[in-house]
Design an enzyme around this catalytic site. Structure first.
Site, PDB file in Angstrom:
ATOM      1  N   LYS A   1      -0.574  16.793  -7.307  1.00 16.10           N
ATOM      2  CA  LYS A   1       0.173  16.671  -8.556  1.00 16.10           C
ATOM      3  C   LYS A   1       1.096  17.873  -8.767  1.00 16.10           C
ATOM      4  CE  LYS A   1      -1.464  12.714 -10.155  1.00 16.10           C
ATOM      5  NZ  LYS A   1      -0.608  11.517 -10.332  1.00 16.10           N
TER       6      LYS A   1
ATOM      7  N   ASN B   1       4.122   5.734  -9.645  1.00 14.72           N
ATOM      8  CA  ASN B   1       2.991   5.924 -10.559  1.00 14.72           C
ATOM      9  C   ASN B   1       1.645   5.894  -9.853  1.00 14.72           C
ATOM     10  OD1 ASN B   1       1.279   5.470 -13.147  1.00 14.72           O
ATOM     11  ND2 ASN B   1       0.992   3.573 -11.996  1.00 14.72           N
TER      12      ASN B   1
ATOM     13  N   ASP C   1       0.856  -1.178   0.000  1.00 15.03           N
ATOM     14  CA  ASP C   1       0.000   0.000   0.000  1.00 15.03           C
ATOM     15  C   ASP C   1       0.894   1.231   0.000  1.00 15.03           C
ATOM     16  OD1 ASP C   1      -1.720   2.087   0.508  1.00 15.03           O
ATOM     17  OD2 ASP C   1      -2.630   1.198   2.298  1.00 15.03           O
ATOM     18  N   VAL C   2       0.890   1.990  -1.089  1.00 12.44           N
ATOM     19  CA  VAL C   2       1.815   3.123  -1.206  1.00 12.44           C
ATOM     20  C   VAL C   2       1.460   4.273  -0.282  1.00 12.44           C
ATOM     21  CG1 VAL C   2       2.449   2.531  -3.572  1.00 12.44           C
ATOM     22  CG2 VAL C   2       0.585   4.180  -3.151  1.00 12.44           C
TER      23      VAL C   2
ATOM     24  N   TYR D   1      -6.406  16.491  -5.588  1.00 19.70           N
ATOM     25  CA  TYR D   1      -5.641  15.850  -6.658  1.00 19.70           C
ATOM     26  C   TYR D   1      -4.736  16.855  -7.358  1.00 19.70           C
ATOM     27  CZ  TYR D   1      -4.920  12.934 -10.867  1.00 19.70           C
ATOM     28  OH  TYR D   1      -4.377  12.217 -11.902  1.00 19.70           O
TER      29      TYR D   1
END
Length: 259
Positions: A159, A89, A62-63, A155
């Site tokens: 990013k 990613n 789990d990142v 989000y």
């Protein structure tokens, strides 16, 4: 002989979508690849479909957990003896709401899933890349890392943060033979898009079909991109031909972004 023959890569979120597309591009050019994900069944299907034998390996994790990100990198080195390319990613949406209604939890999840995960993988990869005097970090950002979009501020914020991290890290490790870049795809109908897209479309007052048409209409090529488009640019950055490219946030969005 492929242009990545003898190279070793790890890709978080590599069992589907963009991550899988990058894995496929690397495998086709001779690399050994570790893919990560949370679903062993999905990983098994991906491994069977890509059919790369001993050159493809899966590490569950789990990142959103630092220890799992570090274990993915360490496990790659344990499996293949080195690490040449790291591709943070994994990531996704943490909900859709205007900023005035966005919760701390939604913002924290996006920052952990996208930014912190990228940082944790990058930092751990440097542990191996710096002593060997070579390496490639290829993060996967987004068009939304360059522009603002309504109802997805967590989000967008995460990013943008990945782009800043990329530029700073590139300055630090460039003299050491390591490049650091981030890919910024536009609209691609991946698994994540089909899962999260309908809710995003609804929050924007659109149907899902209209949402996809909006991405295509905004681009110069008037179509959605494909995971193979992203894989091709990742392959360039991973290869010797990409050695002079670092600190870049590279748009793969059909000309949607002005940057």
């Amino acid at each position: 002989m492929g242009i990545l023959e003898g190279q070793v890569a790890c890709i978080t979120g590599g069992t589907r979508g963009i991550g899988r597309g990058i894995a496929e591009a690397f495998l086709a050019e001779g690399a050994s690849v570790v893919i990560n994900g949370r679903d062993p069944a999905k990983a098994r299907a991906t491994i069977d479909e890509l059919d790369a034998g001993e050159r493809l390996y899966f590490i569950a994790g789990d990142v959103c957990k630092r220890e799992d990100c570090e274990a993915i990198v360490d496990g790659t080195v344990e499996r293949y003896g080195r690490l040449d390319i790291a591709v943070p990613n994994a990531g996704g949406s943490s909900g859709f709401a205007p900023v005035a209604e966005t919760t701390d939890e939604a913002m924290n999840l996006a920052m952990t899933w996208i930014f912190w995960h990228t940082f944790w993988v990058m930092r751990r990869a440097f542990k191996y890349m710096i002593p060997q005097g070579s390496g490639r970090i290829i993060s996967v950002g987004s068009l939304e890392g360059k522009v603002g979009k309504p109802v997805i501020s967590p989000y967008v914020s995460a990013k943008h943060a990945v782009n800043g991290l990329t530029k700073s890290a590139a300055q630090e490790v460039g003299p050491l033979g390591i490049t650091v870049n981030v890919l910024c795809p536009g609209g691609i109908e991946t698994d994540m898009m089909t899962e999260a897209g309908p809710a995003a479309a609804e929050a924007m007052g659109l149907t899902y079909a209209e949402f996809l048409q909006w991405f295509a209409r905004e681009s110069a090529i008037k179509r959605l991109n494909d995971v193979a488009d992203v894989g091709a640019v990742a392959l360039l950055l991973a290869s010797e031909a990409g050695a002079g490219i670092t600190g870049s946030a590279i748009s793969i969005d059909g000309g949607t972004s002005p940057y």
